[in-house]
Design a protein around this motif. Structure first.
Motif, PDB file in Angstrom:
ATOM      1  N   ASP A  75     -27.506  20.478   2.899  1.00 36.67           N
ATOM      2  CA  ASP A  75     -28.640  19.806   3.531  1.00 36.67           C
ATOM      3  C   ASP A  75     -28.128  19.041   4.746  1.00 36.67           C
ATOM      4  N   LEU A  76     -28.429  19.567   5.920  1.00 36.24           N
ATOM      5  CA  LEU A  76     -27.859  18.998   7.148  1.00 36.24           C
ATOM      6  C   LEU A  76     -28.572  17.723   7.595  1.00 36.24           C
ATOM      7  N   SER A  77     -29.512  17.242   6.774  1.00 33.41           N
ATOM      8  CA  SER A  77     -30.112  15.950   7.121  1.00 33.41           C
ATOM      9  C   SER A  77     -29.270  14.805   6.557  1.00 33.41           C
ATOM     10  N   SER A  78     -28.212  15.133   5.813  1.00 33.61           N
ATOM     11  CA  SER A  78     -27.361  14.076   5.247  1.00 33.61           C
ATOM     12  C   SER A  78     -25.919  14.253   5.707  1.00 33.61           C
ATOM     13  N   ASN A 105     -26.545  26.812  16.395  1.00 31.39           N
ATOM     14  CA  ASN A 105     -27.327  25.703  15.845  1.00 31.39           C
ATOM     15  C   ASN A 105     -28.796  26.101  15.879  1.00 31.39           C
ATOM     16  N   ASN A 106     -29.231  26.695  14.772  1.00 29.83           N
ATOM     17  CA  ASN A 106     -30.602  27.210  14.706  1.00 29.83           C
ATOM     18  C   ASN A 106     -31.497  26.339  13.815  1.00 29.83           C
ATOM     19  N   ALA A 107     -30.916  25.710  12.787  1.00 28.05           N
ATOM     20  CA  ALA A 107     -31.747  24.932  11.851  1.00 28.05           C
ATOM     21  C   ALA A 107     -32.495  23.846  12.613  1.00 28.05           C
ATOM     22  N   GLY A 108     -33.718  23.613  12.196  1.00 28.05           N
ATOM     23  CA  GLY A 108     -34.505  22.562  12.844  1.00 28.05           C
ATOM     24  C   GLY A 108     -35.796  22.356  12.087  1.00 28.05           C
ATOM     25  N   SER A 109     -36.491  21.279  12.415  1.00 25.72           N
ATOM     26  CA  SER A 109     -37.782  21.023  11.778  1.00 25.72           C
ATOM     27  C   SER A 109     -38.739  20.421  12.799  1.00 25.72           C
ATOM     28  N   LEU A 175     -41.621  13.888  18.045  1.00 26.78           N
ATOM     29  CA  LEU A 175     -40.251  14.000  17.523  1.00 26.78           C
ATOM     30  C   LEU A 175     -39.640  15.339  17.921  1.00 26.78           C
ATOM     31  N   TYR A 176     -40.413  16.394  17.764  1.00 28.86           N
ATOM     32  CA  TYR A 176     -39.886  17.734  18.049  1.00 28.86           C
ATOM     33  C   TYR A 176     -39.470  17.841  19.515  1.00 28.86           C
ATOM     34  N   CYS A 177     -40.343  17.406  20.419  1.00 32.38           N
ATOM     35  CA  CYS A 177     -40.023  17.493  21.853  1.00 32.38           C
ATOM     36  C   CYS A 177     -38.801  16.635  22.175  1.00 32.38           C
ATOM     37  N   GLY A 179     -36.387  15.661  20.149  1.00 34.21           N
ATOM     38  CA  GLY A 179     -35.182  16.242  19.543  1.00 34.21           C
ATOM     39  C   GLY A 179     -34.680  17.443  20.326  1.00 34.21           C
ATOM     40  N   LYS A 180     -35.606  18.310  20.744  1.00 33.28           N
ATOM     41  CA  LYS A 180     -35.186  19.517  21.475  1.00 33.28           C
ATOM     42  C   LYS A 180     -34.646  19.143  22.857  1.00 33.28           C
ATOM     43  N   ALA A 181     -35.266  18.142  23.504  1.00 33.17           N
ATOM     44  CA  ALA A 181     -34.770  17.712  24.818  1.00 33.17           C
ATOM     45  C   ALA A 181     -33.361  17.120  24.663  1.00 33.17           C
ATOM     46  N   PRO A 204     -36.414  30.726  21.844  1.00 30.46           N
ATOM     47  CA  PRO A 204     -36.723  32.071  21.337  1.00 30.46           C
ATOM     48  C   PRO A 204     -38.156  32.539  21.533  1.00 30.46           C
ATOM     49  N   GLY A 205     -39.030  31.681  22.105  1.00 27.97           N
ATOM     50  CA  GLY A 205     -40.445  32.053  22.238  1.00 27.97           C
ATOM     51  C   GLY A 205     -41.188  31.766  20.945  1.00 27.97           C
ATOM     52  N   PRO A 206     -42.511  31.873  20.950  1.00 22.95           N
ATOM     53  CA  PRO A 206     -43.304  31.581  19.738  1.00 22.95           C
ATOM     54  C   PRO A 206     -43.083  32.658  18.674  1.00 22.95           C
ATOM     55  N   LEU A 207     -42.619  32.241  17.505  1.00 20.56           N
ATOM     56  CA  LEU A 207     -42.199  33.196  16.471  1.00 20.56           C
ATOM     57  C   LEU A 207     -43.091  33.091  15.243  1.00 20.56           C
ATOM     58  N   ASP A 208     -43.279  34.204  14.577  1.00 20.41           N
ATOM     59  CA  ASP A 208     -44.127  34.220  13.386  1.00 20.41           C
ATOM     60  C   ASP A 208     -43.321  33.780  12.166  1.00 20.41           C
ATOM     61  N   THR A 209     -43.165  32.472  12.014  1.00 20.20           N
ATOM     62  CA  THR A 209     -42.329  31.938  10.925  1.00 20.20           C
ATOM     63  C   THR A 209     -43.074  30.805  10.209  1.00 20.20           C
ATOM     64  N   GLU A 210     -42.412  30.281   9.176  1.00 23.62           N
ATOM     65  CA  GLU A 210     -43.010  29.149   8.446  1.00 23.62           C
ATOM     66  C   GLU A 210     -43.214  27.953   9.359  1.00 23.62           C
ATOM     67  N   MET A 211     -42.294  27.786  10.317  1.00 26.72           N
ATOM     68  CA  MET A 211     -42.442  26.651  11.235  1.00 26.72           C
ATOM     69  C   MET A 211     -43.728  26.782  12.047  1.00 26.72           C
ATOM     70  N   HIS A 212     -44.010  27.973  12.505  1.00 23.78           N
ATOM     71  CA  HIS A 212     -45.223  28.167  13.293  1.00 23.78           C
ATOM     72  C   HIS A 212     -46.467  27.951  12.430  1.00 23.78           C
ATOM     73  N   GLU A 213     -46.380  28.406  11.189  1.00 26.86           N
ATOM     74  CA  GLU A 213     -47.501  28.232  10.256  1.00 26.86           C
ATOM     75  C   GLU A 213     -47.789  26.737  10.044  1.00 26.86           C
TER      76      GLU A 213
HETATM   77  P1  NDP Z   1     -38.213  27.874   9.851  1.00 28.11           P
HETATM   78  O1  NDP Z   1     -38.847  26.582   9.483  1.00 28.11           O
HETATM   79  O2  NDP Z   1     -38.907  29.119   9.495  1.00 28.11           O
HETATM   80  O3  NDP Z   1     -36.696  27.916   9.328  1.00 28.11           O
HETATM   81  C1  NDP Z   1     -35.896  26.779   9.467  1.00 28.11           C
HETATM   82  C2  NDP Z   1     -34.523  27.049   8.931  1.00 28.11           C
HETATM   83  O4  NDP Z   1     -33.796  25.802   8.942  1.00 28.11           O
HETATM   84  C3  NDP Z   1     -34.528  27.567   7.523  1.00 28.11           C
HETATM   85  O5  NDP Z   1     -33.488  28.490   7.320  1.00 28.11           O
HETATM   86  C4  NDP Z   1     -34.262  26.308   6.719  1.00 28.11           C
HETATM   87  O6  NDP Z   1     -33.630  26.684   5.506  1.00 28.11           O
HETATM   88  C5  NDP Z   1     -33.330  25.525   7.630  1.00 28.11           C
HETATM   89  N1  NDP Z   1     -33.402  24.084   7.358  1.00 28.11           N
HETATM   90  C6  NDP Z   1     -34.505  23.311   7.352  1.00 28.11           C
HETATM   91  N2  NDP Z   1     -34.200  22.057   6.997  1.00 28.11           N
HETATM   92  C7  NDP Z   1     -32.865  22.044   6.768  1.00 28.11           C
HETATM   93  C8  NDP Z   1     -31.945  21.029   6.358  1.00 28.11           C
HETATM   94  N3  NDP Z   1     -32.340  19.769   6.097  1.00 28.11           N
HETATM   95  N4  NDP Z   1     -30.633  21.354   6.226  1.00 28.11           N
HETATM   96  C9  NDP Z   1     -30.221  22.628   6.471  1.00 28.11           C
HETATM   97  N5  NDP Z   1     -31.032  23.610   6.863  1.00 28.11           N
HETATM   98  C10 NDP Z   1     -32.344  23.334   7.003  1.00 28.11           C
HETATM   99  O7  NDP Z   1     -38.013  27.790  11.444  1.00 28.11           O
HETATM  100  P2  NDP Z   1     -37.912  28.946  12.554  1.00 28.11           P
HETATM  101  O8  NDP Z   1     -37.144  30.079  12.046  1.00 28.11           O
HETATM  102  O9  NDP Z   1     -39.260  29.129  13.115  1.00 28.11           O
HETATM  103  O10 NDP Z   1     -37.085  28.147  13.664  1.00 28.11           O
HETATM  104  C11 NDP Z   1     -35.706  28.347  13.900  1.00 28.11           C
HETATM  105  C12 NDP Z   1     -35.342  27.600  15.170  1.00 28.11           C
HETATM  106  O11 NDP Z   1     -36.134  28.117  16.250  1.00 28.11           O
HETATM  107  C13 NDP Z   1     -35.656  26.111  15.106  1.00 28.11           C
HETATM  108  O12 NDP Z   1     -34.643  25.380  15.747  1.00 28.11           O
HETATM  109  C14 NDP Z   1     -36.956  25.993  15.882  1.00 28.11           C
HETATM  110  O13 NDP Z   1     -37.144  24.714  16.440  1.00 28.11           O
HETATM  111  C15 NDP Z   1     -36.771  27.049  16.931  1.00 28.11           C
HETATM  112  N6  NDP Z   1     -38.011  27.534  17.529  1.00 28.11           N
HETATM  113  C16 NDP Z   1     -38.989  28.083  16.732  1.00 28.11           C
HETATM  114  C17 NDP Z   1     -40.167  28.519  17.314  1.00 28.11           C
HETATM  115  C18 NDP Z   1     -41.270  29.112  16.496  1.00 28.11           C
HETATM  116  O14 NDP Z   1     -42.314  29.463  17.060  1.00 28.11           O
HETATM  117  N7  NDP Z   1     -41.114  29.300  15.195  1.00 28.11           N
HETATM  118  C19 NDP Z   1     -40.402  28.418  18.756  1.00 28.11           C
HETATM  119  C20 NDP Z   1     -39.299  27.847  19.494  1.00 28.11           C
HETATM  120  C21 NDP Z   1     -38.165  27.419  18.881  1.00 28.11           C
HETATM  121  P3  NDP Z   1     -33.742  25.883   4.105  1.00 28.11           P
HETATM  122  O15 NDP Z   1     -35.168  25.512   3.925  1.00 28.11           O
HETATM  123  O16 NDP Z   1     -33.201  26.887   3.154  1.00 28.11           O
HETATM  124  O17 NDP Z   1     -32.834  24.713   4.275  1.00 28.11           O
END
Ligand code: NDP
Length: 266
Positions: A75-78, A105-109, A175-177, A179-181, A204-213
């Motif tokens: 858990d990268l938040s700790s 560095n792809n993980a984010g919220s 927060l998102y803006c 953090g990304k900046a 990466p552009g707008p992606l069909d993922t849980e984050m977008h949902e």
């Molecule tokens: P998702 O929310 O679908 O996936 C996020 C990933 O981060 C998961 O693998 C999740 O895994 C991991 N993660 C979340 N919290 C933690 C944590 N505390 N510690 C470790 N890992 C964590 O996001 P996307 O795939 O959509 O986004 C990926 C990247 O792309 C992000 O940086 C996002 O900001 C960026 N992005 C996304 C866009 C979009 O439209 N979706 C547009 C532009 C940028 P787990 O839950 O297993 O920890």
């Protein structure tokens, strides 16, 4: 770009460390990298969800013989999670035959997008967001760069998965803006300081993922929420695999200015 450059093994013998690998864009990146590295390469997949990581590692090893796929649930938040990830990176093979280290560095919220700027009155909540999205990114990247110091014959590549939100304000995404900046700027500083490291801020552009949902469900600003819903309903979201391929193509072509912010649509 297709064909020649995307051939299996075209990235050479590499060690790739990828955060947020369990789903969404990270999962597609893991698949793309695995296909593009040479046998003898190693991938380290990081995220919190053990089952998803184990399953993905098994799939990738079956699809890409000769590539070692390791994973660590962290858990990268700790601070403890960041240290776990560091320990896993320390155990990776870094022998002289390794040609590339790729840190992604792809993980984010999104953070709490149900609030507007004036609603953020709790400094601890803000700190928690920044701790995961900014601090852990900086500290994990730095630790890995120390674990794999530069040497002749080794190319070190650092990627920040960025967003249009690093450049443009979106209402209710304070927060998102922010953090990304911050992440973009941190990595621009890295590019200035360490000129032998190749640094890419990739949006990466707008992606069909849980984050977008989540964005479609919880964004407080009605105009932005409708915009996100429109993207989903009208097929404007990009397939993660398409954007992952584009990102790896950019890394492989290696023509970008180190520290640049490059968008999927560029
Ligand atoms: P998702 O929310 O679908 O996936 C996020 C990933 O981060 C998961 O693998 C999740 O895994 C991991 N993660 C979340 N919290 C933690 C944590 N505390 N510690 C470790 N890992 C964590 O996001 P996307 O795939 O959509 O986004 C990926 C990247 O792309 C992000 O940086 C996002 O900001 C960026 N992005 C996304 C866009 C979009 O439209 N979706 C547009 C532009 C940028 P787990 O839950 O297993 O920890």
């Amino acid at each position: 770009m297709s064909g020649h450059g995307a051939e299996p093994g075209s990235l050479g013998k590499a060690v790739c460390i990828l955060t947020g690998a369990s789903r969404g864009f990270g999962r597609s990146l893991a698949q793309e990298l695995c296909r593009r590295v040479m046998p003898g390469s190693t991938l380290l997949l990081l995220s919190r969800t053990e089952d998803a990581l184990r399953g993905l590692a098994g799939e990738l090893e079956a699809q890409c013989p000769g590539v070692s796929v390791r994973w660590e649930a962290a858990d990268l938040s700790s601070g403890e999670g960041v240290r776990r990830a560091e320990r896993a990176a320390r155990e990776l093979p870094g022998g002289h035959s390794v040609e590339k280290i790729i840190i992604i560095n792809n993980a984010g919220s999104l953070g709490d997008i149900s609030k507007f700027f004036v609603d953020f009155t709790d400094p601890e909540a803000v700190d928690r967001y920044l701790s995961f999205n900014v601090s852990s990114t900086l500290c994990l990247t730095s630790s890995i760069l120390k674990i794999f110091p530069g040497r002749p014959g080794l190319q070190r590549v650092v990627v920040n998965v960025s967003s249009l939100a690093a450049l443009q304000p979106f209402k209710s995404w304070t927060l998102y803006c922010a953090g990304k900046a911050a992440r973009d700027m941190m990595f621009r500083v890295l590019a200035e300081e360490e000129t032998e490291i190749r640094v890419l801020n990739y949006a990466p552009g707008p992606l069909d993922t849980e984050m977008h949902e989540l964005g479609r469900k919880e964004t407080a600003d009605p105009e932005l929420r409708l915009n996100l819903i429109d993207m989903k309903n009208n097929g404007k979201l990009i397939d993660c695999q398409v954007s992952a391929k584009k990102m790896v193509d950019i890394l492989q072509a290696d023509h970008y200015k180190s520290g640049a912010h490059i968008d999927f649509y560029d």
